[in-house]
Motif scaffolding. Structure first.
Motif, short mmCIF file in Angstrom:
data_model
loop_
_atom_site.label_atom_id
_atom_site.label_comp_id
_atom_site.label_asym_id
_atom_site.label_seq_id
_atom_site.Cartn_x
_atom_site.Cartn_y
_atom_site.Cartn_z
N ALA A 186 0.84 -0.86 0.02
CA ALA A 186 -0.15 -0.15 -0.73
C ALA A 186 0.74 1.24 0.15
CB ALA A 186 -1.12 0.01 1.03
N ASP A 240 -9.42 -7.30 9.17
CA ASP A 240 -9.08 -7.09 8.65
C ASP A 240 -7.36 -6.30 7.94
OD1 ASP A 240 -7.92 -6.63 5.42
OD2 ASP A 240 -9.95 -6.71 4.61
N THR A 253 -5.69 -5.20 5.94
CA THR A 253 -5.47 -3.87 5.23
C THR A 253 -6.10 -2.73 5.21
OG1 THR A 253 -7.05 -5.22 3.61
CG2 THR A 253 -4.51 -6.26 3.39
N ARG A 254 -6.98 -3.22 5.42
CA ARG A 254 -8.04 -1.48 5.86
C ARG A 254 -8.02 -1.59 7.62
NH1 ARG A 254 -12.47 -3.29 2.29
NH2 ARG A 254 -10.55 -3.93 0.58
N TRP A 255 -6.91 -2.04 8.56
CA TRP A 255 -7.89 -1.69 10.02
C TRP A 255 -7.95 -0.19 10.50
CZ3 TRP A 255 -4.78 1.27 13.09
CH2 TRP A 255 -2.80 1.57 13.09
N THR A 256 -8.77 -0.22 11.49
CA THR A 256 -9.53 1.26 11.94
C THR A 256 -8.56 1.65 13.49
OG1 THR A 256 -11.33 1.07 12.35
CG2 THR A 256 -11.31 1.36 10.55
N ARG A 267 -1.81 -2.12 5.84
CA ARG A 267 -1.46 -1.06 6.40
C ARG A 267 -0.58 -0.48 7.16
NH1 ARG A 267 -2.95 2.43 8.77
NH2 ARG A 267 -5.67 2.91 10.27
N ARG A 293 -0.28 5.37 9.71
CA ARG A 293 -0.64 6.82 9.13
C ARG A 293 0.01 8.23 9.74
NH1 ARG A 293 -6.18 5.88 8.40
NH2 ARG A 293 -6.40 7.56 8.93
#
Length: 387
Positions: free
Chosen positions: A149, A213, A215-218, A367, A370
């Protein structure tokens, strides 16, 4: 001592550096300002910075590195190889002032973990490689590692070695098999489990254990993991958080199960066959440490040639046989299998170096954390580690 037995850096230090440097918009380098004057044609050298114990050496003379020597003999390009990267954050601190101020670093090729590589890509501190000059990379890079990603298409990075963060345990001492992350919290493992202290190293496995998941954890997923782990720490189920010193704990029997790196376990098994490595049913993280060319590198073309050299299957096989991590070149498996050497054939059959289809189906690349999340998440995680 394995390469991963050297501590890889604290998240707290990373958060501090992020606040001091990465969060400053002026640090970003535009695409047009990244390339320097390439001296490769007239200066047949390059400077390659790597981690200690992360390249093949000659058994009789550790100063010799056969795969680098072969590259020099074939191309005439001499490699000034330094083992100066002991910690992602420390190395970031060493070269970030130059990159931030649009100055060359004195290095043409570096190897950093993908979570740190993501930071370099976001800041525009590394150059896009010329894949037309790298046919072996284009042909032989493992499919699962082609589209992280943080670097779609792997334009700025090429995996040096890969690996798995899973579960290691002593089957004889435990008296049963472990097959899932959830089983780490069983009553008979109270006080006998360790987790990795680094947020980037530990998070994926724990999220996957909760069915997330990765690849798109929050943020909600992260806080749910923290709540669970904090409870386990307060109940003294988790013995402690470790760097790579889990190796000693597992070897002595002080712990029965722990988060662990696949490459370490291969080396542990040579002395203790009771140690097993598991990719849990819920899944585990496939990570990589990648080759990158910093901005203004003076020997970019030479560096690209060296990267491509290591993606020749026979060269990748020689390196894999020495470092024992997941090889990013699947075709190297046949080279080892056809070698006629009993030890090399065994390595070709080891799923921790060449994962089979079943194992790969449970491996995922998480991912990246950020920049707007890192400081908050690091503070939360470090508070739990410090309990």
């Amino acid at each position: 001592m394995s390469r991963r037995s050297l501590l890889r850096g604290s998240v707290a230090a990373g958060a501090t550096l992020l606040a001091a440097g990465c969060g400053v918009p002026a640090a970003y380098v535009e695409e047009g300002a990244r390339a320097g004057r390439d001296l490769s044609a007239r200066d047949r050298t390059l400077d390659f910075a790597n981690w200690p114990l992360y390249i093949d050496t000659d058994d009789e003379d550790p100063r010799k590195r056969p795969t680098l020597d072969a590259f020099r003999e074939e191309t005439g390009i001499a490699v000034r190889y330094t083992e100066e990267i002991n910690d992602n954050d420390e190395f970031f601190g060493k070269i970030s002032p130059s990159l931030m101020n649009h100055q060359e670093t004195g290095r043409d090729l570096i190897v950093i973990s993908d979570w740190m590589a993501a930071r370099f890509v976001r800041l525009g501190w590394v150059q896009e490689m010329d894949r037309a000059a790298q046919p072996n990379v284009a042909k032989n890079l493992a499919a699962q590692l082609r589209t992280p990603a943080f670097d779609p298409g792997r334009l700025h990075s090429v995996p040096w070695q890969s690996g798995i963060t899973g579960i290691a345990y002593n089957r004889r001492r435990l008296g049963r098999e472990l097959r899932s992350t959830e089983e780490l919290w069983a009553d008979d493992l109270r006080g006998k489990v360790t987790l990795l202290s680094g947020l980037d190293e530990s998070l994926s496995l724990l999220l996957q254990g909760d069915g997330v998941d990765v690849t798109r954890w929050t943020a909600d997923d992260f806080h749910a993991v923290c709540e669970r782990i904090e409870g386990l720490v307060r109940r003294k189920h988790i013995r402690r958080f470790t760097g790579n010193d889990y190796i000693k704990d597992l070897s002595t029997g002080d712990v029965l199960a722990c988060q662990a790196y696949s490459g370490d376990v291969i080396q542990l098994q040579a002395d203790n066959p009771d140690i097993e490595f598991v990719v849990p049913e819920e899944g585990a993280e496939l990570w990589a440490e990648s080759l990158m060319i910093p901005n203004l590198a003076q020997h970019k073309s030479n560096a690209e040639k060296l990267v491509d050299h290591y993606y020749r299957p026979e060269v990748a096989a020689e390196l894999a046989a020495w470092v024992n991590y997941v090889c990013p070149v699947p075709a190297a498996q046949n080279v080892l299998a056809d070698s006629g050497d009993e030890e090399l054939v065994a390595l070709a059959e080891d799923p921790l170096i060449f994962p089979d289809a079943d194992m790969r189906s449970r491996l995922t690349i998480m991912r990246d954390i950020r920049s707007d999340e890192r400081q908050e998440f690091a503070k939360k995680w470090n508070a739990i580690v410090g309990l």
